[in-house]
Scaffold this active site. Structure first.
Site, PDB file in Angstrom:
ATOM      1  N   ASP A 281       0.934  -1.193  -0.158  1.00  0.00           N
ATOM      2  CA  ASP A 281       0.079  -0.053  -0.005  1.00  0.00           C
ATOM      3  C   ASP A 281       0.915   1.262   0.091  1.00  0.00           C
ATOM      4  OD1 ASP A 281       1.162  -0.308   2.901  1.00  0.00           O
ATOM      5  OD2 ASP A 281      -1.038  -1.203   3.438  1.00  0.00           O
TER       6      ASP A 281
ATOM      7  N   ASP B 209      -8.618  -2.852  14.183  1.00  0.00           N
ATOM      8  CA  ASP B 209      -9.783  -3.078  13.773  1.00  0.00           C
ATOM      9  C   ASP B 209     -10.073  -4.291  12.860  1.00  0.00           C
ATOM     10  OD1 ASP B 209      -8.613  -1.851  11.660  1.00  0.00           O
ATOM     11  OD2 ASP B 209     -10.038  -0.239  11.414  1.00  0.00           O
TER      12      ASP B 209
ATOM     13  N   HIS C 141      -8.014  -4.503   9.971  1.00  0.00           N
ATOM     14  CA  HIS C 141      -7.839  -4.134   8.530  1.00  0.00           C
ATOM     15  C   HIS C 141      -6.529  -4.880   8.227  1.00  0.00           C
ATOM     16  CE1 HIS C 141      -5.325  -0.839  10.370  1.00  0.00           C
ATOM     17  NE2 HIS C 141      -4.666  -1.140   9.169  1.00  0.00           N
TER      18      HIS C 141
ATOM     19  N   GLU D  43      -9.840  -1.230   5.032  1.00  0.00           N
ATOM     20  CA  GLU D  43     -10.585  -0.824   6.266  1.00  0.00           C
ATOM     21  C   GLU D  43     -11.933  -1.744   6.583  1.00  0.00           C
ATOM     22  OE1 GLU D  43      -9.230   0.699   8.514  1.00  0.00           O
ATOM     23  OE2 GLU D  43      -8.320   2.691   7.943  1.00  0.00           O
TER      24      GLU D  43
END
Length: 261
Positions: A67, A136, A138, A143
């Site tokens: 990324d 979370d 991801h 996300e």
């Protein structure tokens, strides 16, 4: 999905570095997908030590970026291109030509995303993709509620992720970009081997949801359950909420040696 519980982050780094070493011995020009952040550093340190000790020749290896932030100027020290060059490519003695990554400063970001997916395919696909997992759930910058079939694309970061990453920007969340280019979950799942490393108690809930929860977009990392060769390496703290931890320890302890990572 194979779950390997190790004593600490260093042991996890050594285990994964050995897996990469075995891959490079089988396929010297393997395309290695790398993640950024603090979690994978023990992997890169252990692999670099093996290269410098002459245990493995990485000279033909290729490195693919997972990324990238959108909008950081070229050469910004916290662009992921800079980070990967600094933490992986240069320590392994590779040239910049061995590196594949999306252009986060492109005028046409969507075209840059499509071009990167095409570049990965042209390169023959990722042989081993190293992943971390966010608090979370991801992976990459996919996300919660990202499509499980998504391709490389632009994403908007949650405030939690921006807060988590502020430590790389002097603790100033306002310096953390709002947008990123990330390999999509569908793109990530095309790698031949997925290896997720998670350490620390703060990742325990995300690890449990990834491994033992339902496959659901609310926990993007749970998509690893769909992959035919996914390995999750966790330290004791990150494994603390796994209901099947004893089973995972038993299966790994009795794994045939020829199987490797």
């Amino acid at each position: 999905m194979e779950v390997v519980i190790v004593p600490d982050a260093k042991a996890g780094g050594e285990l994964i570095a050995q897996g990469i070493t075995d891959l490079l011995r089988r396929k010297p020009d393997a395309l290695l997908g790398v993640a950024t952040g603090s979690t994978p550093l023990p992997v890169y340190e252990a692999l670099t030590a093996k290269v410098r000790a002459g245990e493995v020749d990485a000279s033909r290896a290729r490195i693919a970026q997972l990324d990238e932030y959108v909008g950081l100027p070229a050469g910004h020290p916290e662009s992921y291109r800079s980070v990967v060059l600094r933490e992986v490519v240069e320590p392994l003695g590779l040239s910049a030509d061995a590196f594949l990554g999306p252009d986060g400063s492109a005028h046409d970001v969507q075209s840059a995303c499509e071009a990167y997916d095409a570049a990965l395919a042209t390169a023959g696909g990722v042989d081993l993709q190293l992943l971390g997992v966010g608090t979370d759930g991801h992976i990459g910058f996919n996300e919660p509620c990202s499509s499980l079939a998504s391709r490389t694309r632009i994403k908007t970061l949650t405030e939690q992720t921006r807060a988590d990453n502020a430590r790389f920007f002097g603790g100033d969340i306002e310096q953390v970009p709002h947008h990123v280019i990330t390999q999509g979950i569908g793109t990530i799942l095309e790698a031949r081997h997925l290896v997720l490393l998670a350490t620390g108690e703060g990742k325990a809930e995300a690890v449990a949801a990834t491994v033992e929860g339902p496959v659901a977009a609310v926990c993007p990392a749970s998509a690893l359950q769909l992959h035919p060769h996914a390995t999750v390496v966790v330290d004791e703290a990150a494994a603390s909420k796994l209901k099947l931890a004893d089973y995972f320890r038993h299966t790994y302890a009795n794994k045939p040696g020829w199987q490797g990572l």
